[in-house]
Write a protein that holds these residues in place. Structure first.
Motif, PDB file in Angstrom:
ATOM      1  N   ALA A 590      24.479 -21.299   1.309  1.00 43.36           N
ATOM      2  CA  ALA A 590      23.944 -21.848   0.058  1.00 43.36           C
ATOM      3  C   ALA A 590      24.707 -21.350  -1.157  1.00 43.36           C
ATOM      4  CB  ALA A 590      22.468 -21.490  -0.074  1.00 43.36           C
ATOM      5  N   PHE A 591      25.357 -20.190  -1.036  1.00 42.62           N
ATOM      6  CA  PHE A 591      26.097 -19.633  -2.163  1.00 42.62           C
ATOM      7  C   PHE A 591      27.609 -19.755  -1.977  1.00 42.62           C
ATOM      8  CE2 PHE A 591      21.935 -17.902  -2.805  1.00 42.62           C
ATOM      9  CZ  PHE A 591      21.799 -17.865  -4.187  1.00 42.62           C
ATOM     10  N   GLY A 592      28.030 -20.689  -1.137  1.00 42.68           N
ATOM     11  CA  GLY A 592      29.451 -21.010  -1.044  1.00 42.68           C
ATOM     12  C   GLY A 592      30.259 -20.154  -0.104  1.00 42.68           C
ATOM     13  N   ILE A 593      29.608 -19.350   0.738  1.00 38.43           N
ATOM     14  CA  ILE A 593      30.326 -18.495   1.683  1.00 38.43           C
ATOM     15  C   ILE A 593      30.232 -19.135   3.062  1.00 38.43           C
ATOM     16  CG2 ILE A 593      30.433 -16.214   2.752  1.00 38.43           C
ATOM     17  CD1 ILE A 593      29.050 -15.150   0.202  1.00 38.43           C
ATOM     18  N   GLU A 594      31.370 -19.416   3.669  1.00 39.32           N
ATOM     19  CA  GLU A 594      31.366 -20.010   5.010  1.00 39.32           C
ATOM     20  C   GLU A 594      30.838 -18.981   6.004  1.00 39.32           C
ATOM     21  OE1 GLU A 594      34.546 -21.852   8.244  1.00 39.32           O
ATOM     22  OE2 GLU A 594      35.119 -21.616   6.145  1.00 39.32           O
ATOM     23  N   PRO A 595      29.681 -19.226   6.627  1.00 41.74           N
ATOM     24  CA  PRO A 595      29.066 -18.175   7.454  1.00 41.74           C
ATOM     25  C   PRO A 595      29.748 -18.013   8.810  1.00 41.74           C
ATOM     26  CG  PRO A 595      27.677 -20.146   7.435  1.00 41.74           C
ATOM     27  CD  PRO A 595      28.828 -20.425   6.516  1.00 41.74           C
ATOM     28  N   ARG A 596      30.200 -16.793   9.069  1.00 41.92           N
ATOM     29  CA  ARG A 596      30.656 -16.370  10.405  1.00 41.92           C
ATOM     30  C   ARG A 596      29.928 -15.054  10.660  1.00 41.92           C
ATOM     31  NH1 ARG A 596      35.373 -18.497   8.057  1.00 41.92           N
ATOM     32  NH2 ARG A 596      35.975 -16.458   7.246  1.00 41.92           N
ATOM     33  N   VAL A 597      28.937 -15.096  11.554  1.00 37.68           N
ATOM     34  CA  VAL A 597      27.934 -14.033  11.646  1.00 37.68           C
ATOM     35  C   VAL A 597      28.310 -13.022  12.720  1.00 37.68           C
ATOM     36  CG1 VAL A 597      25.491 -13.519  11.946  1.00 37.68           C
ATOM     37  CG2 VAL A 597      26.187 -15.704  10.925  1.00 37.68           C
ATOM     38  N   ALA A 598      28.395 -11.760  12.316  1.00 34.60           N
ATOM     39  CA  ALA A 598      28.650 -10.661  13.249  1.00 34.60           C
ATOM     40  C   ALA A 598      27.380  -9.840  13.414  1.00 34.60           C
ATOM     41  CB  ALA A 598      29.779  -9.783  12.732  1.00 34.60           C
ATOM     42  N   MET A 599      26.913  -9.709  14.642  1.00 32.38           N
ATOM     43  CA  MET A 599      25.753  -8.867  14.954  1.00 32.38           C
ATOM     44  C   MET A 599      26.293  -7.461  15.243  1.00 32.38           C
ATOM     45  SD  MET A 599      23.470 -11.253  14.727  1.00 32.38           S
ATOM     46  CE  MET A 599      21.953 -10.691  15.506  1.00 32.38           C
ATOM     47  N   ILE A 600      26.067  -6.549  14.314  1.00 36.36           N
ATOM     48  CA  ILE A 600      26.724  -5.246  14.334  1.00 36.36           C
ATOM     49  C   ILE A 600      26.008  -4.268  15.273  1.00 36.36           C
ATOM     50  CG2 ILE A 600      27.433  -3.287  12.910  1.00 36.36           C
ATOM     51  CD1 ILE A 600      28.978  -5.890  12.402  1.00 36.36           C
ATOM     52  N   SER A 601      26.831  -3.502  15.997  1.00 32.33           N
ATOM     53  CA  SER A 601      26.330  -2.467  16.906  1.00 32.33           C
ATOM     54  C   SER A 601      27.388  -1.379  17.009  1.00 32.33           C
ATOM     55  CB  SER A 601      26.030  -3.062  18.278  1.00 32.33           C
ATOM     56  OG  SER A 601      25.631  -2.053  19.179  1.00 32.33           O
ATOM     57  N   TYR A 602      27.078  -0.311  17.763  1.00 38.49           N
ATOM     58  CA  TYR A 602      28.086   0.724  17.997  1.00 38.49           C
ATOM     59  C   TYR A 602      28.996   0.360  19.163  1.00 38.49           C
ATOM     60  CZ  TYR A 602      24.818   2.366  21.652  1.00 38.49           C
ATOM     61  OH  TYR A 602      23.981   2.450  22.737  1.00 38.49           O
ATOM     62  N   SER A 603      28.782  -0.822  19.743  1.00 37.92           N
ATOM     63  CA  SER A 603      29.565  -1.256  20.893  1.00 37.92           C
ATOM     64  C   SER A 603      30.018  -2.698  20.668  1.00 37.92           C
ATOM     65  CB  SER A 603      28.716  -1.162  22.169  1.00 37.92           C
ATOM     66  OG  SER A 603      29.378  -1.762  23.267  1.00 37.92           O
ATOM     67  N   THR A 604      31.168  -3.031  21.228  1.00 36.81           N
ATOM     68  CA  THR A 604      31.680  -4.400  21.137  1.00 36.81           C
ATOM     69  C   THR A 604      31.633  -5.062  22.506  1.00 36.81           C
ATOM     70  OG1 THR A 604      33.129  -3.961  19.251  1.00 36.81           O
ATOM     71  CG2 THR A 604      33.734  -5.804  20.668  1.00 36.81           C
ATOM     72  N   GLY A 605      31.080  -6.274  22.543  1.00 38.39           N
ATOM     73  CA  GLY A 605      31.056  -7.035  23.792  1.00 38.39           C
ATOM     74  C   GLY A 605      30.237  -6.362  24.861  1.00 38.39           C
ATOM     75  N   GLU A 606      30.827  -6.255  26.036  1.00 37.81           N
ATOM     76  CA  GLU A 606      30.126  -5.686  27.189  1.00 37.81           C
ATOM     77  C   GLU A 606      30.487  -4.231  27.430  1.00 37.81           C
ATOM     78  OE1 GLU A 606      27.847  -7.407  28.779  1.00 37.81           O
ATOM     79  OE2 GLU A 606      28.245  -9.158  27.521  1.00 37.81           O
ATOM     80  N   SER A 607      31.165  -3.610  26.426  1.00 37.86           N
ATOM     81  CA  SER A 607      31.695  -2.266  26.674  1.00 37.86           C
ATOM     82  C   SER A 607      30.629  -1.178  26.664  1.00 37.86           C
ATOM     83  CB  SER A 607      32.755  -1.920  25.614  1.00 37.86           C
ATOM     84  OG  SER A 607      32.165  -1.890  24.323  1.00 37.86           O
ATOM     85  N   GLY A 608      29.474  -1.426  26.064  1.00 43.82           N
ATOM     86  CA  GLY A 608      28.466  -0.378  25.969  1.00 43.82           C
ATOM     87  C   GLY A 608      27.131  -0.813  26.542  1.00 43.82           C
ATOM     88  N   SER A 609      26.237   0.145  26.689  1.00 38.26           N
ATOM     89  CA  SER A 609      24.898  -0.150  27.199  1.00 38.26           C
ATOM     90  C   SER A 609      23.900   0.735  26.466  1.00 38.26           C
ATOM     91  CB  SER A 609      24.834   0.095  28.712  1.00 38.26           C
ATOM     92  OG  SER A 609      25.154   1.448  29.003  1.00 38.26           O
ATOM     93  N   GLY A 610      22.623   0.480  26.731  1.00 35.86           N
ATOM     94  CA  GLY A 610      21.574   1.224  26.061  1.00 35.86           C
ATOM     95  C   GLY A 610      20.633   0.274  25.350  1.00 35.86           C
ATOM     96  N   ALA A 611      19.456   0.763  25.007  1.00 33.44           N
ATOM     97  CA  ALA A 611      18.415  -0.095  24.430  1.00 33.44           C
ATOM     98  C   ALA A 611      18.862  -0.724  23.114  1.00 33.44           C
ATOM     99  CB  ALA A 611      17.143   0.719  24.230  1.00 33.44           C
ATOM    100  N   VAL A 613      21.935  -1.424  22.026  1.00 30.07           N
ATOM    101  CA  VAL A 613      22.946  -2.465  22.243  1.00 30.07           C
ATOM    102  C   VAL A 613      22.302  -3.691  22.866  1.00 30.07           C
ATOM    103  CG1 VAL A 613      25.119  -3.044  23.387  1.00 30.07           C
ATOM    104  CG2 VAL A 613      24.757  -0.744  22.500  1.00 30.07           C
ATOM    105  N   GLU A 614      21.395  -3.477  23.802  1.00 26.08           N
ATOM    106  CA  GLU A 614      20.735  -4.604  24.464  1.00 26.08           C
ATOM    107  C   GLU A 614      19.923  -5.423  23.464  1.00 26.08           C
ATOM    108  OE1 GLU A 614      21.195  -5.812  27.399  1.00 26.08           O
ATOM    109  OE2 GLU A 614      22.614  -4.207  27.873  1.00 26.08           O
ATOM    110  N   LYS A 615      19.316  -4.738  22.486  1.00 29.24           N
ATOM    111  CA  LYS A 615      18.571  -5.473  21.461  1.00 29.24           C
ATOM    112  C   LYS A 615      19.503  -6.411  20.689  1.00 29.24           C
ATOM    113  CE  LYS A 615      17.432  -3.663  17.409  1.00 29.24           C
ATOM    114  NZ  LYS A 615      16.739  -2.920  16.317  1.00 29.24           N
ATOM    115  N   VAL A 616      20.666  -5.908  20.307  1.00 29.37           N
ATOM    116  CA  VAL A 616      21.620  -6.732  19.561  1.00 29.37           C
ATOM    117  C   VAL A 616      22.137  -7.863  20.434  1.00 29.37           C
ATOM    118  CG1 VAL A 616      23.850  -6.734  18.379  1.00 29.37           C
ATOM    119  CG2 VAL A 616      22.262  -4.824  18.049  1.00 29.37           C
TER     120      VAL A 616
END
Length: 725
Positions: A590-611, A613-616
């Motif tokens: 709505a404010f002119g920013i093309e949305p590309r959404v990153a769900m941030i965690s301490y792990s990227t992809g499938e590299s980590g585990s734990g509650a 990371v699983e929530k994200v």
């Protein structure tokens, strides 16, 4: 309200000169003409006037583009104004004004939007030592791609290569995705100068010299990249830098003894004749301007004779203040009748010759013939197919901080909303309200006693606009008791409602709930809980949402990104986190920013585990299912989301990694800490928090907010109200 990116924004090409006299405006004219031949409409903008190059009168570049190409570019900002803002350290204000000029440049002569805007950068001069840094700021503010404009000699490719390499560094180097390449103007000693094309656009788009490119790469390996291209190599052509005799007269302050064809005859060469006529016959050739002392009758007669013999000389310039006598004038009259210009100056011949040599090559505003010739000639040397192919590849569009701030003000002005400010006597709030009222950003309502507001204004030197609305809360509080009891039926009675309405934030929220105002901004002295709690109780969440969240607009040096949620939800579950992601993406869009959404965690992809990371991971899946059209990915570490090189390494197949514009944090602890760390350590301006998911717009301020922060938050709130409509 239509979001800014509902229509594709024209790309911006910033023409950056490497030195004075490279033919910057000629390059811009030729590029715009060449793009037109392949069906791309270009607008033009010169943001800053440079008096030492332009001289008095209107801006030359802007005028030439208007007369030659039929465009209507806006006039540039005055040099004195630009330098004053730089001295005052108000670069942000200057860039917002540039964005406003950019928007004006998008309005072409027929009302349609151009495909791109060609912007003429600042020329580095001894006066303007700020040219390079300001050009870099222009590139950031306009999200521009860079075309360097240089000039040189094929016999010295090393100097040319070093020049290009050095100037590209201000924009990330020649290998940067921001840097497209260069146009080399007035190039001398090319390997085959005879292959100049006819003066028609597009006839030589494939004649770029491979030998020159190879030589440049020898001396600067950085130029040996597929991203940096010789977009045009334009040979030196003396006919295209030839001034009219009229231009010479203006530059020297000369007096015409016979004007003749001074407006059309061009000076191809200058001959200083101090010898006898018999020893100077070689000087009497087409296009030659004969410079001689006014008492050299033999040279004057020889010039007249050459003219009568059909030699189309440019004219005769008499020096030393000497004038031919009447008999000599009569003797030369037949030559004068052919249109040969004769002009005179008081300086001696040697000084006059120095003044002639110092004349610039700039095209005068009224020399339409030369401007059109130069435009066609340069266009013929542009590699159009390469340029067309590369304009749409490999460059992510970004909304710059300057463009964002300008857009906020512009959209808020269009919205024309009434915004309540419960902290009506707080000094920063009073000043912000006065600014918003004067600029038409919003119709502000200060909830305070008038005498308190006026005392604040006197103490801070604030001029209160006559139409700034001030409401004494004591005079209106009673009429909101019954509506508040009705809204919180079973939870409040008249006594408790009256007690709560003593809080100006609660009172302002009730005014919003009853549609008496369009939005509310608070928090300069109240906590977030004080601002948000009444909104939860009286405004409630929008029908499509089950929670209220917040975002900050983070004005990073080169672009604006969104952080959410950094102020409201302490530990959202996967469903709530998915909803925050979708709310944040829609707000960004709505404010002119093309949305590309990153769900941030301490792990990227499938590299980590734990509650955590699983929530994200679960939240990412839910968000993707609910909005399959949006680029959403996670879990991603912050660096993998924000930095291109890290994203390519850690998540090479991600549509978001390295390009994220919306960062969704897993909990309030992470989000609030990150936003404050970036804001304070990197000295980044943050606008917000902006609450999302409410039925009506309520926004919180940081208690350390500056006046500008409050102004922009009021603008945000007005825009939200308009979008709700």
């Amino acid at each position: 309200m239509t979001p800014r990116n509902a229509h594709p924004q024209p790309q911006v090409l910033l023409m950056v000169p490497t030195s004075e006299g490279v033919g910057l405006t000629s390059a811009s004219l030729g590029l715009i003409q060449a793009l037109d031949t392949i069906g791309l409409k270009a607008g033009f903008l010169k943001p800053f006037r440079q008096d030492e190059l332009n001289g008095p009168g209107p801006d030359r570049s802007t005028a030439l583009v208007g007369t030659t190409l039929g465009l209507r570019p806006p006039p540039p900002l005055a040099q004195a104004h630009m330098e004053r803002l730089l001295r005052q350290d108000r670069l942000d204000v200057l860039m917002e004004q540039v964005i406003d000029l950019h928007d004006q440049a998008m309005e072409s002569h027929d009302g349609s939007r151009p495909d791109l805007i060609v912007v003429e950068g600042l020329v580095p001069t001894s006066h303007g030592t700020y040219a390079t840094s300001l050009n870099a700021q222009l590139a950031h503010a306009l999200n521009a791609r860079i075309i360097l404009v240089g000039s040189g000699d094929m016999h010295d490719p090393q100097a040319l290569a070093e020049q290009l390499d050095m100037h590209a560094r201000a924009f990330g180097g020649v290998g940067s995705t921001r840097t497209l390449g260069c146009i080399l103007m007035r190039m001398r000693n090319l390997p085959d100068p005879e292959k100049a094309p006819a003066l028609a656009p597009g006839t030589a788009s494939k004649t770029l010299d491979d030998e020159l490119l190879a030589e440049l790469r020898r001396y600067s390996p950085a130029l040996a990249t597929d991203r940096f291209h010789l977009i045009g190599v334009v040979p030196y052509n003396p006919a295209l830098v030839a001034p009219r005799v009229l231009d010479v007269a203006r530059a020297l302050g000369a007096e015409f003894l016979n004007e003749g064809d001074a407006a059309s005859r061009r000076v191809l060469s200058t001959s200083l004749c101090a010898r006898s006529a018999a020893n100077a016959l070689h000087a009497f050739r087409p296009g030659s301007l004969i410079v001689t002392s006014g008492d050299r009758d033999d040279i004057v007669l020889a010039s007249a004779l050459a003219t009568m013999n059909g030699v189309p000389m440019a004219g005769v310039l008499l020096t030393n203040g000497f004038m031919p006598n009447d008999s000599m004038v009569e003797m030369c009259r037949p030559a004068l009748k052919t249109g040969m210009p004769v002009l005179a100056v008081d300086t001696d011949s040697f000084t006059t010759a120095k003044h002639l040599a110092a004349m610039g090559n700039d095209i005068p505003m009224d020399d339409l013939e030369r401007a059109e010739q130069v435009t066609r000639f340069v266009a013929g040397y542009i590699d159009l197919e390469w340029l067309k192919d590369h304009l749409s590849r490999g460059y992510a569009r970004r909304l710059s901080p300057s463009a964002f701030r300008h857009q906020l003000v512009k959209l808020a002005q269009q919205a024309d909303k009434r915004i309540i400010l419960p902290e009506g006597s707080e000094p920063r709030t009073v000043e912000a309200a006065a600014i918003c009222q004067r600029r038409g950003i919003a119709r502000c309502v200060l909830l305070a006693r008038r005498e308190e507001v006026e005392e604040v204004a006197r103490n801070r030197g604030i001029e209160l606009p006559d139409d700034l609305e001030i409401i004494d809360p004591d005079r209106i509080r009673a009429r909101y008791v019954a509506p508040m009891v009705e809204r919180r039926s079973g939870k409040l009675n008249a006594l408790t409602a009256e007690a709560q309405l003593q809080d100006s934030v609660v009172l302002g929220t009730m005014m919003l709930a009853l549609d008496e105002v369009d939005g509310l901004v608070s928090g300069a002295v109240h906590t977030t809980a004080n601002t948000v709690r009444p909104a939860f109780q009286l405004i409630k969440s929008a029908p499509d949402y089950r929670l209220v969240s917040s975002i900050f607009f983070m004005l990073l040096p080169e672009q604006v990104v969104v952080y959410g949620d950094c102020a409201v939800n302490p530990d959202p579950d996967a469903e709530a986190l998915a909803e925050i992601a979708l709310q944040s993406a829609r707000s960004a869009q709505a404010f002119g920013i093309e949305p590309r959404v990153a769900m941030i965690s301490y792990s990227t992809g499938e590299s980590g585990s734990g509650a955590d990371v699983e929530k994200v991971r679960a939240a990412t899946r839910l968000a993707q299912q609910q909005a399959p059209e949006l680029p959403i990915d996670g879990p991603l570490q912050y660096d993998a989301a924000a930095i291109g090189s890290v994203g390519r390494q850690k998540a090479p197949d991600s549509p978001v990694a390295g390009r994220a514009t919306v960062f969704v944090f897993p909990d309030l602890n992470t989000g609030n800490t990150t936003y404050k760390a970036v804001q304070r350590s990197a000295r980044v301006v943050s606008v917000g928090p902006m609450l999302q998911g409410l039925n009506k717009p309520v926004n919180d301020l940081s208690r350390g907010a500056l006046v500008d922060d409050i102004v922009f938050t009021i603008a945000l709130t007005a825009i939200q109200a308009a979008q709700r409509d």
